[in-house]
Write an enzyme that holds these catalytic residues in place. Structure first.
Site, PDB file in Angstrom:
ATOM      1  N   CYS A 286       0.862  -1.182   0.000  1.00  0.00           N
ATOM      2  CA  CYS A 286       0.000   0.000   0.000  1.00  0.00           C
ATOM      3  C   CYS A 286       0.897   1.230   0.000  1.00  0.00           C
ATOM      4  O   CYS A 286       2.117   1.109  -0.110  1.00  0.00           O
ATOM      5  CB  CYS A 286      -0.987  -0.002   1.165  1.00  0.00           C
ATOM      6  SG  CYS A 286      -0.270   0.244   2.807  1.00  0.00           S
TER       7      CYS A 286
ATOM      8  N   ARG B  11      -3.206  -0.545   5.545  1.00  0.00           N
ATOM      9  CA  ARG B  11      -3.825  -1.658   4.816  1.00  0.00           C
ATOM     10  C   ARG B  11      -2.898  -2.837   4.585  1.00  0.00           C
ATOM     11  O   ARG B  11      -3.280  -3.990   4.820  1.00  0.00           O
ATOM     12  CB  ARG B  11      -4.378  -1.167   3.474  1.00  0.00           C
ATOM     13  CG  ARG B  11      -5.500  -0.167   3.626  1.00  0.00           C
ATOM     14  CD  ARG B  11      -5.912   0.424   2.317  1.00  0.00           C
ATOM     15  NE  ARG B  11      -4.835   1.252   1.775  1.00  0.00           N
ATOM     16  CZ  ARG B  11      -4.825   1.772   0.558  1.00  0.00           C
ATOM     17  NH1 ARG B  11      -5.840   1.541  -0.266  1.00  0.00           N
ATOM     18  NH2 ARG B  11      -3.829   2.512   0.154  1.00  0.00           N
TER      19      ARG B  11
ATOM     20  N   ASP C  42      -9.223   2.908   2.239  1.00  0.00           N
ATOM     21  CA  ASP C  42      -8.017   3.426   2.884  1.00  0.00           C
ATOM     22  C   ASP C  42      -8.383   4.194   4.155  1.00  0.00           C
ATOM     23  O   ASP C  42      -8.878   5.325   4.093  1.00  0.00           O
ATOM     24  CB  ASP C  42      -7.259   4.349   1.924  1.00  0.00           C
ATOM     25  CG  ASP C  42      -5.892   4.730   2.465  1.00  0.00           C
ATOM     26  OD1 ASP C  42      -5.620   4.526   3.677  1.00  0.00           O
ATOM     27  OD2 ASP C  42      -5.070   5.238   1.674  1.00  0.00           O
TER      28      ASP C  42
END
Length: 155
Positions: free
Chosen positions: A8, A14, A123
């Protein structure tokens, strides 16, 4: 052995969530000797920082520790080290395709493509909603487990 690298932007929300969720699933399945899982960032912004408190809390609630994890940036040699390099969203995938032009070995994947949706993983850095990210990561990792089962049984 299947080697997986989750990616990420910063490697604090994440991708470490996915790393530790999948590690837990792999261990519960008894595949720890057959599957290796790590995570990395496309950017340099968070290098050396620990996992975001929101991600740490979601993992803690599930009984999963990420205590020693520190953010690191993806490196060119990671393309050879890992079998699957799994981005969380379209922006990550764009960065990965720039880093590994043409993806000659077909290693680049987006996590929710394993579910057939092609959606981005939410996100939480922007949304603040770690529950939505948790749900996305859980779905993606369960789908990856099914794919790994196919790979490991033909090996």
């Amino acid at each position: 052995m299947i080697r997986i690298l989750f990616v990420c932007h910063g490697n604090i929300c994440r991708s470490p969530m996915a790393e530790f969720v999948l590690r837990d699933m792999v261990e519960r399945q008894g595949w720890a000797e057959r599957v290796a899982v790590e995570s990395a960032a496309t950017s340099t912004e968070e290098i050396g920082n620990p996992v975001h408190p929101g991600t740490r809390e979601k993992l803690r609630q599930a009984g999963i520790s990420c205590q020693c994890k520190r953010a690191r940036q993806i490196r060119p040699e990671d393309y050879e080290r890992f079998d699957w390099i799994v981005g969380m969203d379209n922006w990550n995938m764009r960065n990965l395709r720039r880093m590994f032009p043409g993806d000659p070995k077909g290693k680049l994947h987006k996590l929710l493509d394993f579910c057939g949706t092609g959606s981005d993983v939410a996100d939480p850095w922007y949304t603040g909603n770690f529950d939505a990210t948790w749900q996305d990561v859980q779905r993606g990792c369960r789908a990856m487990m099914k794919q790994m089962e196919k790979e490991l049984t033909k090996a």
